[in-house]
Scaffold this active site. Sequence first.
Site, short mmCIF file in Angstrom:
data_model
loop_
_atom_site.label_atom_id
_atom_site.label_comp_id
_atom_site.label_asym_id
_atom_site.label_seq_id
_atom_site.Cartn_x
_atom_site.Cartn_y
_atom_site.Cartn_z
N CYS A 1 0.83 -1.20 0.00
CA CYS A 1 0.00 0.00 0.00
C CYS A 1 0.87 1.26 0.00
O CYS A 1 0.68 2.15 -0.83
CB CYS A 1 -0.94 -0.02 1.18
SG CYS A 1 -0.18 -0.46 2.75
N TYR A 2 1.81 1.34 0.92
CA TYR A 2 2.71 2.49 0.91
C TYR A 2 3.44 2.63 -0.43
O TYR A 2 3.49 3.72 -1.01
CB TYR A 2 3.74 2.39 2.02
CG TYR A 2 3.29 2.72 3.43
CD1 TYR A 2 2.71 3.95 3.73
CD2 TYR A 2 3.52 1.83 4.47
CE1 TYR A 2 2.35 4.26 5.04
CE2 TYR A 2 3.16 2.14 5.78
CZ TYR A 2 2.58 3.36 6.07
OH TYR A 2 2.24 3.66 7.35
#
Lengths: 337, 337, 337, 337
Positions: free
Chosen positions: B150-151
């Site tokens: 996600c990051y």
Amino acid sequence: MIRVGIVGATGYGARELLRLVLAHPEAEPVAMVSESAAGQQVSDVLPAFRGLVELSLESFDAASLAQRCDVVIVGVPGTKSAPFVRDLHETGVRVLDLGPDFRLKDPALFRQYYKVDHPAPELLSDAVYGMAPFHREAIADARIVAVPGCYPLSVIVPVAPLLDAVETDIPVVVDAVSGVSGAGRSLSEGFHFPEMNEDLRAYKLAVHQHTPEIEQALGNRALVQFTPHVAPLTRGILTTITFRPRQSFDVASAFRRYESEPFVRVLGAGRPAEVRYVRGSNFCDLGWVWDERTGNLIVVSAIDNLMGGTSGMAVQCMNIMFGLDESTGLLAGGMAP
Amino acid sequence: MIRVGIVGATGYGARELLRLVLAHPEAEPVAMVSESAAGQQVSDVLPAFRGLVELSLESFDAASLAQRCDVVIVGVPGTKSAPFVRDLHETGVRVLDLGPDFRLKDPALFRQYYKVDHPAPELLSDAVYGMAPFHREAIADARIVAVPGCYPLSVIVPVAPLLDAVETDIPVVVDAVSGVSGAGRSLSEGFHFPEMNEDLRAYKLAVHQHTPEIEQALGNRALVQFTPHVAPLTRGILTTITFRPRQSFDVASAFRRYESEPFVRVLGAGRPAEVRYVRGSNFCDLGWVWDERTGNLIVVSAIDNLMGGTSGMAVQCMNIMFGLDESTGLLAGGMAP
Amino acid sequence: MIRVGIVGATGYGARELLRLVLAHPEAEPVAMVSESAAGQQVSDVLPAFRGLVELSLESFDAASLAQRCDVVIVGVPGTKSAPFVRDLHETGVRVLDLGPDFRLKDPALFRQYYKVDHPAPELLSDAVYGMAPFHREAIADARIVAVPGCYPLSVIVPVAPLLDAVETDIPVVVDAVSGVSGAGRSLSEGFHFPEMNEDLRAYKLAVHQHTPEIEQALGNRALVQFTPHVAPLTRGILTTITFRPRQSFDVASAFRRYESEPFVRVLGAGRPAEVRYVRGSNFCDLGWVWDERTGNLIVVSAIDNLMGGTSGMAVQCMNIMFGLDESTGLLAGGMAP
Amino acid sequence: MIRVGIVGATGYGARELLRLVLAHPEAEPVAMVSESAAGQQVSDVLPAFRGLVELSLESFDAASLAQRCDVVIVGVPGTKSAPFVRDLHETGVRVLDLGPDFRLKDPALFRQYYKVDHPAPELLSDAVYGMAPFHREAIADARIVAVPGCYPLSVIVPVAPLLDAVETDIPVVVDAVSGVSGAGRSLSEGFHFPEMNEDLRAYKLAVHQHTPEIEQALGNRALVQFTPHVAPLTRGILTTITFRPRQSFDVASAFRRYESEPFVRVLGAGRPAEVRYVRGSNFCDLGWVWDERTGNLIVVSAIDNLMGGTSGMAVQCMNIMFGLDESTGLLAGGMAP
């Protein structure tokens, strides 16, 4: 007992100040000014204080306040406090300004960032920046104290001791995240609960008015890239500061200057600060990590924006001005939970 | 209908994936594996899906899954997925891995950041990094797709088109703030509601395992100072990226490569992204400000960490793998509120 | 494809409706009316929908809408929708009203609770109450459907099957807690984030306008003491219903009438509902406890107030009106997290 | 200075107590007991108190505590405090118990609701229920004070003055909503942030252990249907109490008994209480509405569960026991925001 007057009594900064003054063993609120709610009982306008304050809100009258108060604390929105401060100053009463009007020494910067001409530039040289760890002697004698902003405090405390390692012309990156109380009580779509809850956003990139305040307090020895953010919590600021020091040095030693500061807690290497441990307290916590891979030093600080950053620092300054122990009335630990 | 198997069915990534597959017009869940809850009804373990899923949770059996599924999606914690992926791969079934095990191409980096030897290094070269905007042709034919973290997605999408302007040896500062669902469902003191609510913190400074994933995806043309933070919200990542470009250039032009990307929304100069407009959607929004005073470019991106960053991207990859329109089943707008 | 027009497009109910229509395989938005923002792009006013909707907001024109739409859904504040509905109805186009104007059959009650005379009492008898589980035949043929309120749905579904056990003249106590999106997007001090976050409050005790709607839907066979509350979350209603049944009976049997309802989930005895399992879904969950010590039956229901209670039910009604499977476009499970 | 010992120092009740004692002008913490963390510095285990407390956590030793303390406050989970209290009591030191072990006078009820035999029934008659507004004389002389639970306080204060109007055999309906700190610091899936945030739930219907405590404190003159709920906030309880009085009476007169109570604020008719105005304070606020249509009286009260309900009441009792003004150290107004 220090007799305290509060101007702008319904704002968030002033409310927190009232909370602190009520619990302060050597101070008491004696006058509360609110132009918008003059004539009403404090306890009706601010139900949180019902049963604790018998005062009515009153209109602003500098002479009357000067007669009844030992100190007047002004908590009105930016660009609005200067006239109040000037009128009060003329009566001879001592004044603490929670707002930004007397923080910047350069009226041109004020105009650039606040978009109005400074209303009382002749007083700028009289005002002392109320950052206790650095200016306590000047605060003790000051007639006007400009209490630091919340974001600036969270940057100045961690960066000031490190300035020798900062490259003057390479920006120090400051990404700060604030609770929503920092935006004050004015209604706006972005702070309507269903919009703000579960949201994260950055704002005022490159133009936030706290940028020149931070750089001035750091002696203009650092170029600061300040990006403020807001997150769905009420109180607290977490500030992450990243820069590549120009030489290796002992960070812990640099922070030793805070050893006897009552409200700066140096947590150490590998221990970044957290908001939960400072909420409801006057502390500024800080810790750091030096990333050998990139050469960057990352310092993380935390404050309660309404306490450490504004009203708590105002009380600390007041204690200094009146010869009390600096931590009088400010000994609460953080609320966790 | 694409027959989908899900391994690690009770984790947050897999739950979101199930939600998406149930609403997908061309896919259906046919097998759900959970070692810890095998034998129980999905609807008992995950009450949110009661009335929608009739399946029982089952133990892992690669051959059986391969027989019943067109694709198996593995959503187990980092360092745990490789054995599942290997066994499935050997049966010939196509596999999407939500976890990090097949993202890094260099097993030494895996060992450095994940603290264990890679369990299946021989498969690393077969795995395709499932970042659709950059690798859709490879994804179409892949047998193993490593879905991005996600990051990383929130950094790679905004930075990749700007690489020509990045000084290779000066760190790009990435301060990202995540909702708590990103930490998964494992209990810990720091994510106990009374500790996390009204808190802000930074964590894993200088050592977060997404750092090498980001740098690899950027062709090792940027040195990334990645500092993750967590704030009291459930879903969403806001990422602020700061660097001083080596020359002036037209940022909007650089981002024109996303014009026909279905899930990248380039908001423009002066328009930093916000989490509220992407929550519940598969979008990555981004906007920027170039600060002439400091020379820095600041890009702000936002995603829903469970959608854009993990499960939504997995469905997008699945659509590519099976020849569907990429946005099938992913057309929901952001939830605001 | 059902061509859908939306009036009042910027309100929270209409936004959620747009989200659902965009994901609906058999419907598409073709016209969006907003008096306050007419002429602007939907995607500028509602950035969550950027990239998904190409429409401009337009002024209200009943004839034009009727020409382009198969159904028009009106989502404007209470007491404001009747004129829109009347004008649309006169063109012959079918209308769904998300607001309360056509829910109460008795104009005197409308005047008592809404403080204005009903603007179109002649249409009240034409309007069908859009509570699908009870009125699906009438909805199928309706020209005007009054979609139920969020609170009423959370009370009517659990109480209707139990009416034989309710003492008519002893109040059923209904304490409901709602997320803040239920209050809409109008700014007010009480919903400013720093005021609402970490707060709990009750409001409109004894005078809430949903009281007569609930009692009417229950055939006036129950006297309802409805006390609404608001808590710091965005979406969801949890409703706790307490009464002392006049005789012993089998609660599970009474709820068997929902066995084939697509969006009512009867959890059973000892299993009170929770908001987390219905958030983002169209479900109404319910469970109960019979306290032998006091003789009371306590039923707890949960809905997503923007889905189950308003926009989701509107789509369910639309599906019925156009002969589709009732659950088309509504198959999402709850979001947890 | 009152020398205070705290047993169970790492729990939420004890933390809040420590915060209050540190700010108390006539009390100081001198010993802190934690079996699980004995030997560690308080400031390492509870970072919120770094810089304020120099103590180490120690193992329990009744004799040693008795020598060093004027009062010992025990804050351990329910059913665990009795042995500590007994040992301390035998030394002669005065004891305040934040837990429930000495609240119920009837060991059979204790067994029924806590599922264990009472560990020290012989002391039950010595213990005084520490509800200051009703028992201050007994508290003044007490050797063991059982501090009331948070929920009970929020019910007893509003209901006790109304008992003459309560029908003994018709249940009073009490729906209370609590912040999550009330559940303590033990980890569980339901209080993991992503599960609890944006959730609402009811729990322990018909079996909550505070039910008999409330009924006992009300002289068993009311049958209480107590349904507790939890909402996504950290601190605070809002309690809604509904019953049909058996005759008309003047509610304001009934509440006049609180006129000189320092921490009960009677807001009046039409003014239900709110959590935001009591957060961080020791106040119990209450207001009411009498619904003429249904005949019901609805009273709404609010407290900070960690202050008014537990630790604040403990300090108030301590003040009484040591002859101080009851409000010493407790004068903080509510935090809003």
